[in-house]
Write a protein that holds these residues in place. Sequence first.
Motif, short mmCIF file in Angstrom:
data_model
loop_
_atom_site.label_atom_id
_atom_site.label_comp_id
_atom_site.label_asym_id
_atom_site.label_seq_id
_atom_site.Cartn_x
_atom_site.Cartn_y
_atom_site.Cartn_z
N GLY A 1 -52.19 23.18 1.32
CA GLY A 1 -51.34 23.83 0.32
C GLY A 1 -49.89 23.78 0.74
O GLY A 1 -49.53 24.31 1.80
N ALA B 1 -58.20 19.05 -0.60
CA ALA B 1 -59.00 19.23 0.61
C ALA B 1 -60.09 20.28 0.41
O ALA B 1 -59.92 21.21 -0.37
N LYS C 1 -37.63 34.32 -14.40
CA LYS C 1 -36.32 35.01 -14.37
C LYS C 1 -35.34 34.33 -15.31
O LYS C 1 -34.46 34.98 -15.89
N LEU D 1 -43.40 36.52 -3.08
CA LEU D 1 -42.84 35.37 -2.38
C LEU D 1 -42.46 35.64 -0.92
O LEU D 1 -42.81 34.86 -0.04
N THR E 1 -45.14 27.10 -6.45
CA THR E 1 -45.41 27.89 -7.66
C THR E 1 -44.17 28.69 -8.05
O THR E 1 -43.83 28.80 -9.24
N ASP F 1 -51.60 18.54 0.28
CA ASP F 1 -51.43 19.19 -1.03
C ASP F 1 -51.91 18.23 -2.12
O ASP F 1 -51.72 17.01 -2.02
N GLY G 1 -47.20 25.14 -0.82
CA GLY G 1 -46.36 26.13 -1.50
C GLY G 1 -45.50 26.82 -0.46
O GLY G 1 -45.32 26.31 0.66
N THR G 2 -44.96 27.98 -0.82
CA THR G 2 -44.07 28.71 0.09
C THR G 2 -44.77 29.02 1.42
O THR G 2 -44.19 28.83 2.50
N ALA G 3 -46.02 29.48 1.35
CA ALA G 3 -46.74 29.85 2.57
C ALA G 3 -47.07 28.62 3.41
O ALA G 3 -46.85 28.61 4.63
N ASP H 1 -50.62 33.82 -1.34
CA ASP H 1 -51.46 34.33 -2.43
C ASP H 1 -52.95 34.10 -2.17
O ASP H 1 -53.79 34.80 -2.72
C1 FAD Z 1 -44.95 33.95 -13.46
C2 FAD Z 1 -44.81 34.40 -12.03
C3 FAD Z 1 -43.69 35.11 -11.66
C4 FAD Z 1 -43.53 35.51 -10.34
N1 FAD Z 1 -42.41 36.20 -10.01
C5 FAD Z 1 -42.24 36.59 -8.74
C6 FAD Z 1 -41.04 37.26 -8.35
O1 FAD Z 1 -40.16 37.51 -9.18
N2 FAD Z 1 -40.90 37.62 -7.06
C7 FAD Z 1 -41.88 37.36 -6.12
O2 FAD Z 1 -41.70 37.73 -4.96
N3 FAD Z 1 -43.02 36.72 -6.45
C8 FAD Z 1 -43.22 36.32 -7.74
N4 FAD Z 1 -44.36 35.64 -8.07
C9 FAD Z 1 -45.36 35.39 -7.02
C10 FAD Z 1 -44.98 34.18 -6.13
O3 FAD Z 1 -44.63 33.10 -6.96
C11 FAD Z 1 -46.16 33.83 -5.24
O4 FAD Z 1 -46.49 34.97 -4.45
C12 FAD Z 1 -45.85 32.65 -4.29
O5 FAD Z 1 -45.32 31.57 -4.99
C13 FAD Z 1 -47.15 32.24 -3.58
O6 FAD Z 1 -46.91 31.14 -2.74
P1 FAD Z 1 -48.14 30.39 -2.03
O7 FAD Z 1 -47.55 29.48 -1.01
O8 FAD Z 1 -49.15 31.36 -1.58
O9 FAD Z 1 -48.84 29.52 -3.18
P2 FAD Z 1 -48.33 28.27 -4.04
O10 FAD Z 1 -46.86 28.15 -4.08
O11 FAD Z 1 -49.07 28.38 -5.32
O12 FAD Z 1 -48.89 27.01 -3.24
C14 FAD Z 1 -50.25 26.64 -3.21
C15 FAD Z 1 -50.36 25.13 -3.09
O13 FAD Z 1 -51.70 24.81 -2.71
C16 FAD Z 1 -52.07 23.59 -3.33
N5 FAD Z 1 -53.54 23.53 -3.31
C17 FAD Z 1 -54.42 24.43 -3.83
N6 FAD Z 1 -55.67 24.08 -3.54
C18 FAD Z 1 -55.60 22.94 -2.82
C19 FAD Z 1 -56.58 22.09 -2.21
N7 FAD Z 1 -57.86 22.35 -2.27
N8 FAD Z 1 -56.15 21.00 -1.55
C20 FAD Z 1 -54.83 20.72 -1.45
N9 FAD Z 1 -53.87 21.49 -2.00
C21 FAD Z 1 -54.25 22.59 -2.67
C22 FAD Z 1 -51.45 23.68 -4.70
O14 FAD Z 1 -51.27 22.40 -5.28
C23 FAD Z 1 -50.09 24.36 -4.38
O15 FAD Z 1 -49.08 23.41 -4.16
C24 FAD Z 1 -44.53 35.21 -9.38
C25 FAD Z 1 -45.67 34.49 -9.75
C26 FAD Z 1 -45.82 34.08 -11.06
C27 FAD Z 1 -47.05 33.30 -11.44
#
Ligand code: FAD
Length: 469
Positions: free
Chosen positions: A12, A116, A52, A315, A42, A35, A14-16, A307
């Motif tokens: 993954g 994966a 926003k 975030l 996200t 990824d 994303g931010t994490a 997440d």
């Molecule tokens: C509409 C909306 C508004 C939001 N507003 C806010 C806000 O104002 N402030 C705030 O703090 N938070 C906000 N959030 C929450 C914030 O966006 C999330 O907490 C944050 O982006 C999570 O990051 P992440 O790295 O966990 O996941 P993600 O950024 O979703 O990254 C996950 C990645 O994993 C990849 N992936 C998944 N499964 C697989 C697999 N099996 N194999 C390979 N790759 C895979 C995906 O393609 C993706 O790229 C909002 C969320 C939404 C939906």
Amino acid sequence: MTDLSCDVAVVGAGTAGLAAERTARRHGAKTLLVDAHFAGTTCATVGCMPSKLLIAAGEAAHAVRRAGLFGIEVPAPVVDGAAVMQRVQRERDLFVAGAKRSIAEIPDGIRIEARARFASPTTLLLDDGRRIAARAIVIATGSVNTVPEAFAAVRERVLTNASIFDLATLPRSVGIIGAGPLGLELAQALARLGVETHVFEQGDTLAGLHDPEVARCLHAILERELPITLGVEVTATPDGDGVRLAWKGKKQGERRFERVLVAAGRPPALEHLDLGRSGLALDEHGTPDFDRATLQCGRSSIFLAGDANHDRAVLHEAATEGMIAGRNAASFPEVAPGTRAVPMAIVFTDPAVAVVGRLPGKDEPHVLGAASYEDQGRAKVFARNAGLAHLYADRATGRLLGASMAGPGIEHSAHLIAWAIQNERTATEVLDHPFYHPTYEEGLKPALRAICKEVHAPQRDDEGFTAGS
Ligand SMILES: Cc1cc2nc3c(=O)[nH]c(=O)nc-3n(C[C@H](O)[C@H](O)[C@H](O)COP(=O)(O)OP(=O)(O)OC[C@H]3O[C@@H](n4cnc5c(N)ncnc54)[C@H](O)[C@@H]3O)c2cc1C
């Protein structure tokens, strides 16, 4: 294709995941980052930023409508839905480009574009047929949209956060399912942009608030702009090229909408990971048990961040968790707790909502300090005098524990309270800090003073202060 091996595999980007990979690499680990798309985070693509941007457009229209309050007569705003969406998409794409730039900066050979899943506790199977053998694995797969079965019959009229920001123009009407942060932010923005909007929620609270009084206050304020019906189950049937929603429970009714926006929660994206092969103990939802301080799943070499762990789905926590997980994955089996900040969640409605720290338990000796914004100086000046802040403090010491707030300027005041809680400050100590006049931050003073009085703690500020002094 040849199989791969590394010290730390991160699933993954994303931010994490990006934070985990970067941190593990900085700690000397040979890393691989997998990824499915590398489409950007996200947050940038379908989350924080485009939502926003829509809110910003709604605020602009709202400001025009309110201008008369201040003696400025302007015609009602004409919202050009296509232009609104074009700006959202243009600016969103710049944020996405920024996210992609940081992905592109990752040294060659580390990025693997594939989906994966687990083949064993230390092996990932990629959908291109390759395998990755890793000493440690970080799961950072984020969360997914869910569309409940009740909406299956109208699926092609259903919007989620993954599709709404790509609309060519604004719909005429939208029924919104879910009064959580995501549903409410988008609902108010759309309503302000002239979209007929109605929010439905099966629970009895909104915006993630567990303090019923603050929730009631917020509900009443938001309902001045759009209906928000709590405690109802909704069913959907096709109606021409739209959707007929029928709701029953605390209230009953039905209405046709052009579109439905489902914002009914985002469970962790773990379903397709074949966690059964990971060797991890899973709970009844299929989620592994993990330690919030180390992000480690049990005693395994698998870490769960962002997440994907469904703990604090915001975030800044995804970034922190990614760093902790990445560092611990690199040093595994040596694992150390990371520094976690006080929980803080903000909802960017108007008024904004914040939940900070923790709500004290029922039997925990505590005091509650309340502050209404109805007579608050700064809020009155800007005709934004509505809202309520509840601060909770330890009964014996007056030390702040948490807050539930809905009011003007709350996104800023919430930071002060979060920092005070993290620094273990009492209400007296917070009141000893400067509060400039007239600011929204001053609005917290009555709540802090109430706590001082209840716990018989010194209150060294001037109580005679009034809204307009
Ligand atoms: C509409 C909306 C508004 C939001 N507003 C806010 C806000 O104002 N402030 C705030 O703090 N938070 C906000 N959030 C929450 C914030 O966006 C999330 O907490 C944050 O982006 C999570 O990051 P992440 O790295 O966990 O996941 P993600 O950024 O979703 O990254 C996950 C990645 O994993 C990849 N992936 C998944 N499964 C697989 C697999 N099996 N194999 C390979 N790759 C895979 C995906 O393609 C993706 O790229 C909002 C969320 C939404 C939906």
